[in-house]
Design an enzyme around this catalytic site. Structure first.
Site, PDB file in Angstrom:
ATOM      1  N   HIS A  28      -8.181  -5.049  -0.544  1.00 52.32           N
ATOM      2  CA  HIS A  28      -7.245  -3.932  -0.231  1.00 52.32           C
ATOM      3  C   HIS A  28      -6.239  -5.058   0.457  1.00 52.32           C
ATOM      4  O   HIS A  28      -4.652  -4.547   0.931  1.00 52.32           O
ATOM      5  CB  HIS A  28      -7.156  -2.600   0.334  1.00 52.32           C
ATOM      6  CG  HIS A  28      -5.532  -1.867  -0.091  1.00 52.32           C
ATOM      7  ND1 HIS A  28      -5.791  -1.509  -1.450  1.00 52.32           N
ATOM      8  CD2 HIS A  28      -4.860  -1.205   1.290  1.00 52.32           C
ATOM      9  CE1 HIS A  28      -4.660  -0.711  -1.012  1.00 52.32           C
ATOM     10  NE2 HIS A  28      -4.969  -0.531   0.253  1.00 52.32           N
TER      11      HIS A  28
ATOM     12  N   SER B 191       0.612  -1.349   0.398  1.00 52.02           N
ATOM     13  CA  SER B 191       0.127  -0.114   0.015  1.00 52.02           C
ATOM     14  C   SER B 191       0.599   0.955  -0.137  1.00 52.02           C
ATOM     15  O   SER B 191       1.749   1.327  -0.324  1.00 52.02           O
ATOM     16  CB  SER B 191      -0.768   0.087   1.246  1.00 52.02           C
ATOM     17  OG  SER B 191      -1.532   1.048   1.249  1.00 52.02           O
TER      18      SER B 191
ATOM     19  N   ASP C 206     -10.385  -4.628  -4.998  1.00 50.58           N
ATOM     20  CA  ASP C 206      -9.780  -3.172  -4.426  1.00 50.58           C
ATOM     21  C   ASP C 206     -10.191  -2.002  -4.573  1.00 50.58           C
ATOM     22  O   ASP C 206      -9.575  -1.027  -6.342  1.00 50.58           O
ATOM     23  CB  ASP C 206      -7.439  -2.962  -5.010  1.00 50.58           C
ATOM     24  CG  ASP C 206      -7.504  -2.651  -3.804  1.00 50.58           C
ATOM     25  OD1 ASP C 206      -7.620  -1.094  -2.922  1.00 50.58           O
ATOM     26  OD2 ASP C 206      -6.123  -2.553  -3.963  1.00 50.58           O
TER      27      ASP C 206
END
Length: 205
Positions: free
Chosen positions: A189, A108, A158
């Site tokens: 995610h 991320s 996501d």
């Protein structure tokens, strides 16, 4: 601490077994311990270098500021990418890291700063594993990533690092000359076991 220093963890490789070092870059709210287990899963024998992002978003560590979800402070992205690159240089000297065997592993926000470093031409690594990465900068000025290998592991559903965003980032890497592998996991995610398995297989090539 100097300006380029980071709170971090360094875990040496198992003696006599391996020379690879994984640069572990956490997501929002993580810290220097957050990615150690993932790093060990990806490569049980590698050394681990895991810095904590210096930016605080309501108490949650990050590697650069954002203005809103998915909207990055690009001036800060650039400054922080250079700062992290300086830290990696100093850490390599301190710990005897072989830069030819350095692999970035980011999730991320950590994947985004790793992508930014590559696209800005300041990355100290030629291999990167990017989980749920996004395009970090609107304008990229001709980075040369020839000889680089990048694995992108993205989530099919996501809502943040969406498939079109992941595909755009993969294309930017390819334009810059990198060898890119983009895989889609049956997830959002969050990470799944398939992410680790994909990374293990890619790293063993």
């Amino acid at each position: 601490m100097t300006n380029s220093e980071f709170i971090h963890r360094f875990v040496p490789a198992k003696e006599g077994r391996w020379t690879r070092t994984l640069l572990l870059l956490h997501g929002t709210g993580g810290n220097e311990d957050d990615m150690l287990g993932l790093g060990r899963s990806v490569d049980p024998n590698a050394a681990l270098l895991s810095p904590r992002g210096k930016v605080s978003e309501n108490g949650a560590p990050r590697f650069f500021r954002r203005l809103a979800e998915g909207v990055f402070d690009e001036e800060d992205v650039i400054a922080r990418a250079h700062e992290l690159a300086d830290f990696i240089d100093s850490a390599a000297t301190r710990y005897g890291i072989d830069m030819d065997q350095l692999v970035a592993v980011g999730y991320s926000n950590g994947a985004n700063i790793a992508a930014a470093m590559s696209l800005l031409g300041v990355a100290k690594y030629r291999s990167a594993i990017l989980f749920r990465a996004m395009v970090p900068l609107a304008k990229i000025n001709g980075a040369n990533l020839s000889g680089s290998r990048i694995l992108m592991s993205s989530g099919e559903s996501d809502p943040i690092a969406t498939q079109p965003i992941a595909q755009r980032l993969a294309e930017l890497f390819k334009i810059a000359g990198a060898e890119v592998t983009l895989t889609l996991q049956p997830s959002g995610h969050e990470l799944r076991p398939g992410d680790i398995q994909t990374a293990q297989k890619w790293l063993s090539r």
